[in-house]
Structures are given as structure tokens and as C-alpha cells.
Design an enzyme around this catalytic site. Sequence first.
Site, PDB file in Angstrom:
ATOM      1  NE  ARG A  95      -0.208   0.473   5.059  1.00 37.62           N
ATOM      2  CZ  ARG A  95       0.880   1.255   5.233  1.00 37.62           C
ATOM      3  NH1 ARG A  95       1.089   2.217   4.478  1.00 37.62           N
ATOM      4  NH2 ARG A  95       1.557   1.278   6.452  1.00 37.62           N
ATOM      5  CD  GLN A  98       6.443   8.335   5.229  1.00 39.65           C
ATOM      6  OE1 GLN A  98       7.141   8.222   6.131  1.00 39.65           O
ATOM      7  NE2 GLN A  98       5.994   9.536   4.805  1.00 39.65           N
ATOM      8  CG  HIS A 102      -3.244  -2.042  11.085  1.00 37.76           C
ATOM      9  ND1 HIS A 102      -3.994  -1.070  10.824  1.00 37.76           N
ATOM     10  CD2 HIS A 102      -2.658  -2.565   9.831  1.00 37.76           C
ATOM     11  CE1 HIS A 102      -4.027  -0.696   9.727  1.00 37.76           C
ATOM     12  NE2 HIS A 102      -3.067  -1.490   8.874  1.00 37.76           N
ATOM     13  N   GLY A 172      -4.392   4.254   3.510  1.00 37.28           N
ATOM     14  CA  GLY A 172      -3.382   3.496   2.741  1.00 37.28           C
ATOM     15  C   GLY A 172      -3.991   2.499   1.657  1.00 37.28           C
ATOM     16  CB  SER A 185      -7.010   2.023  10.304  1.00 41.12           C
ATOM     17  OG  SER A 185      -5.872   2.854   9.938  1.00 41.12           O
ATOM     18  CB  CYS A 201       1.662   8.504   8.606  1.00 40.70           C
ATOM     19  SG  CYS A 201       0.246   7.216   8.760  1.00 40.70           S
TER      20      CYS A 201
END
Length: 249
Positions: A95, A98, A102, A172, A185, A201
Amino acid sequence: MVEPVRPSSPAGARGALARLPAPAGAPVEWLVGEGLTDYAAAVRVMEARAAAIADGAADELVWLVEHPPLYTAGTSAQPADLVRPDLFPVYATGRGGQYTYHGPGQRVAYVMLDLKRRGPDLRRFVAGLEDWLIATLDRFGVAGERREDRVGVWVRRPERARDAEDKIAAIGIRVRRWATFHGVSLNVEPELSHYAGIVPCGVSDHGVTSLADLGRIVTMPEVDMALRETFEEVFGPTRTVEKITLGAA
């Protein structure tokens, strides 16, 4: 693969939604995963389903999941931004973007749409994803905003400092033959200290937050309901499915 492209609309809070309904065809399939989903397995499923969508052999799909704690490295990830490589598993992924985190308490929505039918315009698609997230946050009294120089959705934190703001949602995506996968997310109630292992990121000047951190104590099913309702405002109707099929729809 693509980096999330900055929309041409002005920065700021929710305005007119960037509507991207498909011109015709079946509603988008909507699946809510149970428990914690293995990341590598999720990527394999997404890649197969996106290929089937591009071939015209499967309907579009949004797949809502939670993952066990992990970090993912997008195509622009810088090694120096992985501060604690020993903290959680790290997955290199195709994706855009950076490093991100999760984990439980974060709702991940994998968005597999056919941009050949909806219009092959990445700026419009990313603007639609942002509007979707901003509209969802609005349901819980949170003013999410986009920024021209930073990907994702942000909230102002004036109680900390005049210019303080935190990221509450990440974007992403990857596109192959105009079929999208990966997605967004939204931090509902994750363990925010888990972000300490990365520079999220690539942005070190701002923090991260969640609905719970902002005082909005909501359940994941409540968030899922808001996500579905606002998704339909932007992308069109959905239908519930119980499992993912990879062949003919």
C-alpha cells in the site's frame, strides 16, 4: 501501487460528500470479520478478491476487521521511522504511505472497489475515503478534518495547544488494474501507547488519538453501523455477506 493522492478540495472539515456511486450493478458486499484477523492472510485474500473484481468475476467488497498488534510498512516507509522493531511484528506491504499500527480496538476497513466502473480517478477516490471517515466521525460529535500536506483524518486538540492536532484515521491504498484494495483504519479504542514503536506515517510533529481518547465511548458495532451508513452516502448501497468468495460473484 499508489500513494494516497491529495484531493483538490480545500483543507478542512466535512463539506459536500465526494460521491462515487457505481453507475450500475450489484450493491457492494459488506462483511464484518469476527475476532482478530491474521494480517498476511488478509493481504492474500484482498489480492485475490481485487484480481477477481478486475476480471469481472466478483462483486465489490468492504471487509471490516481487527488485527492483533502489528506494524505495517508502506512503499514510502523510512527505516529510521521504525523506532522499536522488536515490539510487534512488522509487515512490508504494497500500500501507499509509511509506517502505521494496527491492533485491537482499531477498525480496519479493506475497500475493494472497481474504479473502471466508478471512474478511474484516484484523487476522487481518496477524497471519497476521507469524506467517508469524516462523516463517520461526525456521527459521534467529532470534527475530523483533512490536511493538504498530510494524509489521513485529523482532529484539533486546542486543550493542549493552539495548533495541536492528532491523527484519528489513516488511509493507505493500492490499485491494480483499477481495482482497489487495502483501505482505511479508524481508532476506536486501541492502546495508543503501541504507536510508540514507530513514527506514524512519518509525521513526528503531531500525535494520534481515538474516539475513546476524545471521550466518545462507543462500541465497535456502533462504529460499524455508522461506517456502513456513511459509506452508502458516498459509494452507494451495500448488502451483507457472511463470507468472502474469490470466484464468480
